[in-house]
Design a protein around this motif. Sequence first.
Motif, PDB file in Angstrom:
ATOM      1  N   ARG A 101       0.861  -1.178   0.000  1.00 48.42           N
ATOM      2  CA  ARG A 101       0.000   0.000   0.000  1.00 48.42           C
ATOM      3  C   ARG A 101       0.898   1.229   0.000  1.00 48.42           C
ATOM      4  O   ARG A 101       1.860   1.302   0.764  1.00 48.42           O
ATOM      5  CB  ARG A 101      -0.921  -0.020   1.213  1.00 48.42           C
ATOM      6  CG  ARG A 101      -1.908  -1.197   1.127  1.00 48.42           C
ATOM      7  CD  ARG A 101      -2.832  -1.265   2.296  1.00 48.42           C
ATOM      8  NE  ARG A 101      -2.114  -1.459   3.546  1.00 48.42           N
ATOM      9  CZ  ARG A 101      -2.685  -1.855   4.669  1.00 48.42           C
ATOM     10  NH1 ARG A 101      -3.997  -2.081   4.698  1.00 48.42           N
ATOM     11  NH2 ARG A 101      -1.984  -2.017   5.756  1.00 48.42           N
TER      12      ARG A 101
ATOM     13  N   ASN B 199      -2.781   3.613   4.589  1.00 53.36           N
ATOM     14  CA  ASN B 199      -4.147   3.066   4.589  1.00 53.36           C
ATOM     15  C   ASN B 199      -4.931   3.523   3.357  1.00 53.36           C
ATOM     16  O   ASN B 199      -4.867   4.685   2.970  1.00 53.36           O
ATOM     17  CB  ASN B 199      -4.920   3.533   5.831  1.00 53.36           C
ATOM     18  CG  ASN B 199      -4.213   3.167   7.107  1.00 53.36           C
ATOM     19  OD1 ASN B 199      -3.128   3.645   7.374  1.00 53.36           O
ATOM     20  ND2 ASN B 199      -4.833   2.326   7.885  1.00 53.36           N
TER      21      ASN B 199
ATOM     22  N   GLU C 228       1.034  -4.493  12.764  1.00 56.02           N
ATOM     23  CA  GLU C 228      -0.132  -5.041  13.442  1.00 56.02           C
ATOM     24  C   GLU C 228      -0.679  -6.242  12.696  1.00 56.02           C
ATOM     25  O   GLU C 228      -0.326  -6.500  11.547  1.00 56.02           O
ATOM     26  CB  GLU C 228      -1.218  -3.984  13.584  1.00 56.02           C
ATOM     27  CG  GLU C 228      -1.655  -3.435  12.248  1.00 56.02           C
ATOM     28  CD  GLU C 228      -2.916  -2.594  12.348  1.00 56.02           C
ATOM     29  OE1 GLU C 228      -3.524  -2.560  13.426  1.00 56.02           O
ATOM     30  OE2 GLU C 228      -3.292  -2.012  11.340  1.00 56.02           O
TER      31      GLU C 228
ATOM     32  N   ASP D 198       0.301  -6.640   8.760  1.00 58.83           N
ATOM     33  CA  ASP D 198       0.892  -5.411   8.203  1.00 58.83           C
ATOM     34  C   ASP D 198       2.354  -5.284   8.615  1.00 58.83           C
ATOM     35  O   ASP D 198       2.686  -5.348   9.793  1.00 58.83           O
ATOM     36  CB  ASP D 198       0.121  -4.180   8.703  1.00 58.83           C
ATOM     37  CG  ASP D 198      -1.290  -4.129   8.157  1.00 58.83           C
ATOM     38  OD1 ASP D 198      -1.596  -4.910   7.238  1.00 58.83           O
ATOM     39  OD2 ASP D 198      -2.084  -3.304   8.650  1.00 58.83           O
TER      40      ASP D 198
HETATM   41 MG   LIG Z   1      -3.107  -0.609   9.640  1.00 59.89          MG
END
Ligand SMILES: [Mg+2]
Length: 464
Positions: free
Chosen positions: A369, A379, A426, A414
């Motif tokens: 990402r 995000n 996380e 992640d």
């Molecule tokens: Mg995140």
Amino acid sequence: MSDYFDQKSVIGNAEWCTFPSLNIPAIKARVDSGAKTSSLHAVNIQSFQRAGQLWVTFEVHPIQESRKVVVYCEAEVVDQRVIKSSSGDREKRYVIQVPLQLGERTWEVELTLTDRDSMGYRMLLGREAMNGRLLVDPQVSCIFGDRPQETLAKLYETPEIREGGLRIGVLASNPELYSNRRIIEAGEAMGHEMQFLNVRHCYMKLDATTPEIHYRGGRILNDLDAVIPRIRPSMTFYACTLLRQFESLGIFCLNDSTAIAQSRDKLRSLQLLLEHGLAIPTTGFANSPLDTNDLINMVGGAPLIVKLLEGTQGKGVVLAETKKAAESVINAFKSLNANILVQEFIKEASGKDLRCFVIDGKVVASIQRVAAPGEFRANIHQGGRAELVKITAEEKRIAIKAAKAMNLKVAGVDLIRSNNGPLLLEVNSSPGLQGIETATNEDIASMMISAIERRLAAKARDAL
Ligand SMILES: [Mg+2]
Ligand SMILES: Nc1ncnc2c1ncn2[C@@H]1O[C@H](COP(=O)(O)OP(=O)(O)OP(=O)(O)O)[C@@H](O)[C@H]1O
Ligand SMILES: [Mg+2]
């Protein structure tokens, strides 16, 4: 005057109706000219898109006081209305339009769908559907003929039962969410009976001999084979209680309550990951603002990251560029009694992170990402975009190990790439499917269903 009566038939206070397009040969309606719209008692209502139109699938139990006969229906949605029920609750309902057959006549009527079966009658015939056609004689019932038990038994002889398929509940909040729709679609395509279960509509009976889970309307959910939890953060507490109940009933949950609860506690998760020898950005946590200064030094000074423990989608993540800014942000959050952690800022990640989707100890897909220009959070909700990425063997190993440390069968792990190798940010227990399926073209929803099939097949073998 005679014309007036020629055009109208007299009906009683209850009549047997037929809905040919819904495959409902007989359903007894309470005739209620006090109600404007007609309603059909439907459960498991799920919406979906077909050729650009909103449709719904739902189940009807056409026989009063019985849930044995289930008719699976689908219809186009013509409207959505907020209806105030007799109990005073406001409920948003789907409205469908279908042909109603009563005696010799057939005409189109609007029906609202609701999953609360009112004592007995499975349908209410309101005045809009009667206008210009029917007159009510409240003294009699079933003028167009009765349907005794034997007739009903014949009419409903072949209820649709999927042989060999599993009964899988998707425990979530929003049936229209891409991920939930995909999971239901994939399960059905694989021959299973999929039920969307709204977390808020489930309730339970704690009891030593007959523990139960009920669904709004009274349906009992004890006969499910498996549950796929897709829990939004705000529902974690209640949903985990439900999952514990499903588990105690021997129903397999793809991600169990303990694993979900601990993954939702950011600090607990970071501690667990460290215990398993996994690297994370250096992180500090303190209760009192008196310790702010040392906390900042502990993570290597500014720039640093401040994170709300309850944040998601990047909303509670702040970059403090200077020591002064860090102090202000930390103290401001503290004064609001918000729980925060501070974290070393991994600048070299340059607004990129990796999302690895892990199912049953395998990385089934991964994406990178990339944050929008000028943004450090990757995000998708903060404007980041997903792109294909080839992850290294080490990153793969870390992702698998992290999911295992958290005891999650399905996990979105992640990671960020630092100068000292990959670091874990996380582990998510209800990772979204949209971004990753779209970017990679992988059918992750089907892989989740396969994980259940494998697990239940193994269980069945063990039982032999
Ligand atoms: Mg995140
Ligand atoms: N220590 C860090 N250094 C650099 N960038 C970071 C760091 N922590 C987070 N980020 C960036 O900010 C984004 C959001 O952080 P994080 O994933 O921790 O919280 P969140 O997204 O709010 O939680 P969730 O993923 O559960 O919704 C990350 O995806 C990453 O791009
Ligand atoms: Mg998270």
